[in-house]
Design a protein around this motif. Structure first.
Motif, PDB file in Angstrom:
ATOM      1  N   GLU A 130       0.848  -1.190   0.000  1.00  0.00           N
ATOM      2  CA  GLU A 130       0.000   0.000   0.000  1.00  0.00           C
ATOM      3  C   GLU A 130       0.888   1.246   0.000  1.00  0.00           C
ATOM      4  OE1 GLU A 130      -3.204   1.890   3.054  1.00  0.00           O
ATOM      5  OE2 GLU A 130      -3.293  -0.273   2.713  1.00  0.00           O
ATOM      6  N   LEU A 131       0.480   2.256  -0.745  1.00  0.00           N
ATOM      7  CA  LEU A 131       1.224   3.506  -0.790  1.00  0.00           C
ATOM      8  C   LEU A 131       0.762   4.432   0.325  1.00  0.00           C
ATOM      9  CD1 LEU A 131       1.113   4.267  -4.629  1.00  0.00           C
ATOM     10  CD2 LEU A 131       3.028   3.350  -3.307  1.00  0.00           C
ATOM     11  N   PRO A 132       1.636   5.321   0.793  1.00  0.00           N
ATOM     12  CA  PRO A 132       1.200   6.299   1.777  1.00  0.00           C
ATOM     13  C   PRO A 132       0.166   7.241   1.147  1.00  0.00           C
ATOM     14  CG  PRO A 132       3.484   6.697   1.134  1.00  0.00           C
ATOM     15  CD  PRO A 132       3.049   5.448   0.456  1.00  0.00           C
ATOM     16  N   SER A 133      -0.751   7.760   1.932  1.00  0.00           N
ATOM     17  CA  SER A 133      -1.777   8.654   1.404  1.00  0.00           C
ATOM     18  C   SER A 133      -1.195  10.037   1.160  1.00  0.00           C
ATOM     19  CB  SER A 133      -2.952   8.739   2.386  1.00  0.00           C
ATOM     20  OG  SER A 133      -2.516   9.325   3.594  1.00  0.00           O
ATOM     21  N   SER A 134      -1.912  10.818   0.388  1.00  0.00           N
ATOM     22  CA  SER A 134      -1.545  12.212   0.131  1.00  0.00           C
ATOM     23  C   SER A 134      -2.832  13.026   0.031  1.00  0.00           C
ATOM     24  CB  SER A 134      -0.737  12.331  -1.166  1.00  0.00           C
ATOM     25  OG  SER A 134      -1.586  12.192  -2.291  1.00  0.00           O
TER      26      SER A 134
END
Length: 154
Positions: free
Chosen positions: A138-142
């Motif tokens: 999962e990618l970090p949110s932005s």
């Protein structure tokens, strides 16, 4: 207080091809970010509307490791004649040693003639950092998230 002169890295150029008297790439003003490159052709090339051509520039290049050259259109040719680079920006990697060539396309409405020595594109030297690729679940949110294609406004 003394100022140190910035060290200038060198780009090595070797003339090549049938036309050996073409001017080498050069900055056309004191603060230009790109060097103009010229057509190293033996005969004029006519680009009909919608047509494209691979135009030799008469030199090979050796870049320092960690650099690339981006080949970009010249704004004057684009606005005045509709001439642009098809794969813009084109990339020349530091390990490429073949002749530099530019893919031009005529998006204008009139035929355009390219003559020997014409300035056809510009090349901008850029540092290219090497980054490691890491696969994650999962990618970090932005704040932007997955919004794209105009989602931040016009």
């Amino acid at each position: 207080m003394t100022c140190k002169k910035a060290q200038v890295e060198k780009v090595l150029l070797q003339r090549t091809g049938e036309v050996m008297n073409i001017e080498l790439p050069a900055y056309m003003s004191a603060h230009a970010s790109g060097m103009d490159v010229r057509a190293a052709i033996t005969a004029s090339v006519t680009l009909l509307p919608g047509a494209r051509a691979l135009v030799p520039c008469g030199f090979k290049i050796a870049l320092p490791v960690g650099y690339e050259v981006q080949v970009r259109p010249r704004s004057g040719l684009a606005i005045q004649h509709g001439i642009t680079c098809l794969n813009s920006p084109g990339t020349i990697d530091a390990d490429y040693r073949g002749e530099v060539k530019v893919i031009l396309i005529n998006l204008g409405q009139e035929p355009f003639v390219i003559k020997q020595g014409d300035r056809i594109a510009q090349m901008v030297l850029q540092r290219v950092p090497k980054l490691a690729v890491e696969e994650v679940q999962e990618l970090p949110s932005s704040p932007r998230g997955e919004g794209g294609f105009g989602s931040t406004g016009y």
